[in-house]
Scaffold this active site. Structure first.
Site: not given
Ligand code: IVH
Length: 670
Positions: A34, A36-38, A83-84, A113, A115, A117, A172, A224, A315, A409, A412, A427, A433
């Site tokens: 750290d 040296e990095f700083d 979305s998926l 892959e 997913k 969150d 993500e 991704y 899911k 409490c 106390c 409290c 306390c």
């Molecule tokens: S691909 C057209 N890959 O899931 C497809 N999405 O419901 C584009 N997410 O909004 C998404 N991991 O935020 C993809 N390995 C992954 C993911 C991923 C999480 C999320 C992403 C997207 C939501 C889709």
């Protein structure tokens, strides 16, 4: 140093620092310590200060944050952010795969892959430089969060190797468990309500107006999806792995974060593997994503109205178990907040044995309408902490009484209070306390406050038990002879402790103020307050209006500060701390230089190298004062882009010297 040498050194340092950052944040390898990095970072910072014309917006020095974002601009996505489809059923995944195969002639190769969150992000790179980051929004347009995303260490600011000239990478942004826990511990320490889960915290963080706070939150990313017109790879899997060569943090095949799969059995195997293993990941996932690998096949399959036909997601169901409630206990925090905790019959969920679950506050108990000995449903989603989500009413015992929140409490016996609009009971006996007193001392000695070496939680407990400390000022009158009488206290450790305490007298005002543990006054707030009020007496006399005028100080904090100083024992404590020599003023703090001593400087407009806050800090660190309006008392007006016309006119009329950012830097680089 001449300009050419400076330019080259800036470039060289940037490349070197980016390399160390990449190894640390992406490959998990620490190539340098750290310190040296700083040193390297400081060298770069000071060169950029002296030669601002060579300071890039994507310099590694910009990772710590910049100007406040007033409004997030809306940006139309070049490729819609879809979305998926999702399902909880393996049968539906099988049906999806069969449907997909019917749309193309060649056999499909799938990619599975995780997913993640978190929050979806699209980042554009031009000529290898990080240029714009946009949230998903409604899928057609999102918000420009470029300045916040720039602070995320695992997102490269400058790419390497054979990157495309202009492309977008999607992925993500999420908050790792470790950071989430750290932030909640810090929030608990200042009496703030806790964040519910890492996903919401990541999403809230990305929309914060101050990138400096974002930089401190420790967000991370996995990328991704690559989008552009002239991509070189045939398939998704190959292009994701390829992007790792450009410097991105992409899913690692060795850890099975991404896998190329030939058939449906392989998909099911991947799903089952991660359903078991997800509790061992350092971040949350809520399922797995299955994609068709070949770009040509993806194109043929196309999209439905909302999502691609070439991808779907499975899911994970939140893991749910039943167990019975043994009793409710109540914890008292440092600020006196009372947290009800359900003590449960031990039960295994997601690989761990759970005996306790927080119920947060009285409202939560009310919402569940919890009764004594109830059988409860305990759920562990992607989240780290299991929570009680309901009661199995069929198993409620006939005469069971509803849980009544305690009135006094548990530590106390003081009568608890709950102010209007507050979720928590408190409290009010903060001076006596025990957990509050000990908690306050522990907070005071902690690393980010007084950072007293040689003193830990156990020692505080012992000193408190033996009646040697009742508040933080007692630390400064501890005597070696008294300490040596105690169990497990050798001469060496007593000496280390007393030295640590003595050295803490050099701690600056900002940290001392934070250490006092005023409710809602965390590190950032303490910084803002000490900037606005030069010493503790001025702060003590500040009115509500003066307090809320300070940036980021709202009603809640202002009232808490006023309340703190209105209590006599707090004022007495401060007087005692002053007497032992703690620093309650900015005046005798060490300056970087005295170059601006007695000068009042007004700044106006926006600047290319520094943020306005940074400029203000530089003025103060070099002995000057920041003026809010141009007057005969002003010495300089530092004029940036779009400087206020009224300020400019006034300065010209009354003869205040107008200087540029560059000229300002010259004033302080001696
Ligand atoms: S691909 C057209 N890959 O899931 C497809 N999405 O419901 C584009 N997410 O909004 C998404 N991991 O935020 C993809 N390995 C992954 C993911 C991923 C999480 C999320 C992403 C997207 C939501 C889709």
């Amino acid at each position: 140093m001449n300009q050419e040498v400076a330019r080259e050194r800036i470039l060289e340092l940037s490349i070197e620092i980016n390399h160390y950052n990449h190894s640390y944040y992406i490959d998990n390898i620490s190539l340098i310590n750290d310190f040296e990095f700083d040193l390297l970072l400081k060298e770069l910072e000071s060169l950029e200060l002296a030669f601002p014309q060579f300071a890039s917006v994507n310099s590694p020095t910009k990772r710590v944050g910049g100007d406040i974002t007033k409004k997030f601009d809306s940006v139309v996505h070049r490729f819609p952010m879809l979305s998926l489809g999702n399902t909880y059923s393996e049968d539906e995944i099988l049906e999806w795969a069969i449907r997909a195969q019917k749309l193309v002639t060649e056999p499909i190769q799938f990619v599975c892959e995780l997913k993640y969150d978190g929050v979806a992000i699209g980042i554009r790179y031009k000529d290898g430089a990080f240029s714009q980051a946009v949230t998903r929004g409604d899928g057609e347009k999102g918000e420009d969060v470029t300045n916040n995303v720039r602070t995320i260490r695992s997102i490269p600011l400058q790419l390497s190797n054979d990157f495309p000239q202009d492309f977008e990478i999607r992925g993500e942004i999420f908050m790792p468990h470790q950071q989430f826990q750290r932030i909640n511990e810090e929030r608990e320490a200042i009496g703030e309500n806790l964040f519910a889960n890492p996903r919401n915290t990541a999403s809230g963080t990305l929309k914060m107006h101050d990138p400096k706070v974002v930089a401190e939150r420790g967000l991370d990313s996995y990328l991704y999806g690559i989008y552009g017109h002239e991509l070189m790879d045939q398939g998704h899997y190959e292009s994701v792995l390829h992007a790792a060569n450009w410097g991105f943090k992409t899913p690692n095949p060795e850890k099975r974060f991404i896998e190329k799969i030939q058939n449906v059995e392989g998909i099911m195997d991947f799903i089952r593997y991660w359903d078991n293993e997800r509790s061992n990941l350092p971040f949350d996932i809520d399922g797995v994503v299955i994609k068709v690998n070949n770009y040509q096949q993806q194109k043929l399959m196309g999209f439905t109205a909302k999502s691609p036909r070439w991808a779907t997601s499975f899911k994970f169901k939140a893991k749910r178990v039943e167990t019975s409630l043994v009793e409710i206990s109540y914890q008292v925090g440092r600020t006196g907040s009372i947290t009800p905790v359900a003590n449960l019959m031990p039960v295994v969920i997601g690989g761990t044995t759970v005996k306790r679950a927080s119920l947060h506050n009285a409202d939560q108990i009310q919402k569940l309408f919890l009764h004594e000995n109830d059988t409860v449903f305990l759920e562990k989603g992607g989240e780290i902490i299991p929570k009680i989500v309901g009661v199995n009413l069929d198993k409620r015992i006939g005469m069971a009484k509803p849980i009544q929140f305690i009135t006094h409490c548990p530590e106390c016996s003081y009568l608890l209070v709950r102010s209007e609009g507050e979720a928590n009971h408190y409290c009010p006996n903060d001076g006596a306390c025990p957990p509050q007193v000990k908690g306050k001392i522990q907070h005071f000695i902690s690393r980010k406050a007084m950072n007293i070496d040689g003193l830990g939680e156990e020692t505080i407990e012992l000193l408190f038990r033996k009646g040697l400390i009742r508040d933080i000022s007692d630390l400064y009158v501890l005597k070696a002879d008294d300490l040596l009488q105690l169990d497990r206290m050798a001469e060496k450790s007593v000496a280390a402790m007393l030295t640590g305490i003595e050295l803490s007298k050099n701690t600056n005002f900002e940290r001392v103020l934070f250490g006092l543990g005023i409710r809602y006054v965390g590190e950032t707030v303490a910084k803002k307050l000490t900037k606005a009020f030069k010493d503790i007496d001025v702060l003590k006399c500040a009115s509500y209006d003066q307090l809320i005028e300070v940036e980021e100080i709202g009603e809640k904090i202002a009232i808490s500060v006023i309340d703190f100083f209105s209590i006599e024992t707090n004022s007495d404590l401060i007087e005692r701390l002053k007497k032992v020599g703690l620093c309650f003023t900015k005046e005798n703090e060490v300056l970087d230089s005295t170059a601006l001593l007695d000068k009042t400087i007004v700044i106006s407009g926006s600047f290319s190298v520094f943020s306005r806050d940074e400029l203000k800090e530089l003025i103060e660190k070099n002995g000057g004062k920041v003026g809010s309006s141009v007057s005969s008392n002003s010495d300089y007006l530092v004029a940036g882009e779009n400087v206020g016309p009224a300020k400019l006119k006034k300065a010209t009329t009354i003869g205040v010297k107008i200087i540029s950012e560059e000229e300002f830097v010259k004033l302080i680089s001696l």
